[in-house]
Design an enzyme around this catalytic site. Structure first.
Site, PDB file in Angstrom:
ATOM      1  N   ASP A  10      -5.236   6.726   2.129  1.00 35.01           N
ATOM      2  CA  ASP A  10      -5.464   5.268   1.703  1.00 35.01           C
ATOM      3  C   ASP A  10      -6.953   5.030   1.855  1.00 35.01           C
ATOM      4  OD1 ASP A  10      -5.830   2.178   1.699  1.00 35.01           O
ATOM      5  OD2 ASP A  10      -3.599   2.353   1.021  1.00 35.01           O
ATOM      6  N   HIS A  67       0.724  -1.324   0.043  1.00 37.82           N
ATOM      7  CA  HIS A  67       0.026  -0.103  -0.142  1.00 37.82           C
ATOM      8  C   HIS A  67       0.592   1.211   0.013  1.00 37.82           C
ATOM      9  CE1 HIS A  67      -4.189  -1.358   0.591  1.00 37.82           C
ATOM     10  NE2 HIS A  67      -3.659  -2.515   0.688  1.00 37.82           N
TER      11      HIS A  67
END
Length: 444
Positions: free
Chosen positions: A119, A17
């Site tokens: 995110d 990520h």
């Protein structure tokens, strides 16, 4: 010039990520006005990995790193699954750990935070942005297919109780298997899995965002794009911007240049996934049987699973490296097939350069991405039953490099490459969406 905008960047500090998030921030920083500052909030361990300087990025003076507590008590001893335990502890520490670090950044810069770029997994940022009165822009670092699956969790769970076991009514996912292709978290009851609960909360909160940014391009999944756009205030596919990245020199690239076009089997499973020893042996034996030139990116500690003498016996046509510049490898024109774990970054890079795939999924969205490669885009294959065996891997490699379906698969991969290149051209869909994103982030 004093900063006029202060964008807080909140990545999810696990797995793959942080990398696409940091790449996005660097791209925005290169395009934004000089008086826009970025504060990158991540765990000390992640910041140490991604920032060479003590507190910032040597390439971008307007990006500064700040550490947030990872939630792990001092002297804690892990048991069971350390990675899941780390994720759970980190999430339990949020959003308080981010709020403390954001306060530090505001005091440091003298400028209040004007936007949250996070995110998408950090769904609590919807409340945090509302609390401080700023826009929330979540970034879905995977593809639109997995975003659609998680947004349609309730519908898929209902379908799972029927006899068909196929996704039929969700645009762009038709014909996929519920049991085999959907992310595991979609099928779990939220009470059974903290990650399933997290992703369900993501689906519930994303419509609150000022804009939802996706690491893909519209033309890859047009039916999904049409379905998702009305669900959000703004739905912005902004990739694959790696197509505009500079090329670098590397030892394995020099080796690649000596190979025939579209002849090399490139193997890479990312930084997290490694096949079990029996599958490593099967894959190695398949490569030795095919005798096609191969480039295998394999960490040194994983080489112990290879058959005795494999490296020496294949030295005439194979090359093992501990790390490969993947985008440059795929862009070289020498790779005929990419053997991958089906992680989104690898899939997106491969199709962006017109390289067919053989996917061996491990977890998360790997299975769904692999199914899209084989069923929807027809640009590659999944290994049979999701496990490397010598005979089936030999069949898959030969099929893509020289079999009857090779031409069709390669043509489909090249078609996707063309769509990706058009998306990032000055007036392409991703280029236009990126400019729209800049306006959202820097608007006073």
């Amino acid at each position: 010039m004093p900063p006029s905008s202060h964008i807080a960047v909140l990545p999810f500090p696990f797995g793959s990520h942080p990398v696409p998030m940091l790449n996005l921030v660097k791209r925005i920083a290169a395009s934004a006005p000089a008086n826009v500052n970025f504060s990158f909030f991540c765990t000390p361990e992640s910041n140490k990995t991604y920032f060479s300087g003590a507190k910032g990025d040597e390439e971008f003076a307007n990006i500064k790193a700040y550490s947030v507590w990872d939630g792990i008590p001092r002297d804690h001893v892990f048991s069971g699954n350390p990675q899941l335990e780390r994720i759970g502890m980190f999430l339990n520490a949020t959003p308080g750990n981010f709020e403390l670090a954001m306060k530090e950044a505001e005091e440091d810069t003298g400028v209040k935070i004007s936007c949250l770029l996070t995110d998408a997994f950090l769904w609590f940022a919807a409340d945090l942005a509302e609390k401080i009165g700023v826009p929330w822009v979540p970034y879905w670092t995977s593809g639109s297919c997995s975003l659609s699956a998680h947004l349609c969790t309730d519908e898929i769970r209902k379908l799972a109780t029927t006899t068909g076991k196929r996704v039929e009514m969700i645009p762009g996912l038709e014909g996929l298997s519920i049991d085999d292709d959907m992310p595991r978290e979609v099928l779990l009851d939220d009470e059974q899995s903290p990650l399933a609960l997290l992703l369900h909360n993501v689906a519930l909160n994303l419509p609150r965002a000022t804009a939802v940014v996706v690491n893909s391009f519209e033309e890859l999944d047009p039916a999904i794009t049409l379905d998702l756009k009305p669900r959000f205030k703004k739905y912005l596919n902004i990739s694959p911007f790696h197509l505009m990245a500079a090329q670098h020199s590397d030892e394995c690239l020099d080796w690649l240049r000596k190979q025939d076009d579209a002849s090399v089997v490139y193997i890479g499973f990312g930084s997290v996934s490694i096949p079990p020893p029996n599958e490593m042996v099967a894959l190695a034996e398949a490569l030795e049987t095919c005798k096609s030139p191969f480039l295998w990116s394999l960490r040194d500690h994983a080489r112990k699973s290879l058959p005795d003498g494999f490296v020496d016996r294949t030295s005439g046509y194979g090359k093992l490296v501990s790390w490969a510049p993947q985008m440059e490898v795929l862009a070289s024109g020498k790779v005929g097939v990419f053997v991958s774990h089906g992680g989104w970054n690898s899939v997106l890079e491969s199709i962006s350069y017109g390289v067919p795939l053989i996917c061996r999924p491990f977890f998360g969205d790997h299975g769904l991405n692999s199914a899209m490669v084989e069923v929807q885009w027809r640009a590659g294959l999944r290994v049979k039953d999701g496990i490397f065996t010598k005979n089936e891997t030999v069949k898959a490699i030969k099929l893509i490099l020289s079999g009857e379906k090779a031409k069709e698969i390669r043509e489909n991969a090249q078609l996707l490459k063309g769509l990706a290149i058009n998306a990032v051209k000055p007036n392409g869909s991703s280029a236009r969406n990126f400019q729209d994103l800049l306006k959202v982030l820097t608007k006073s």
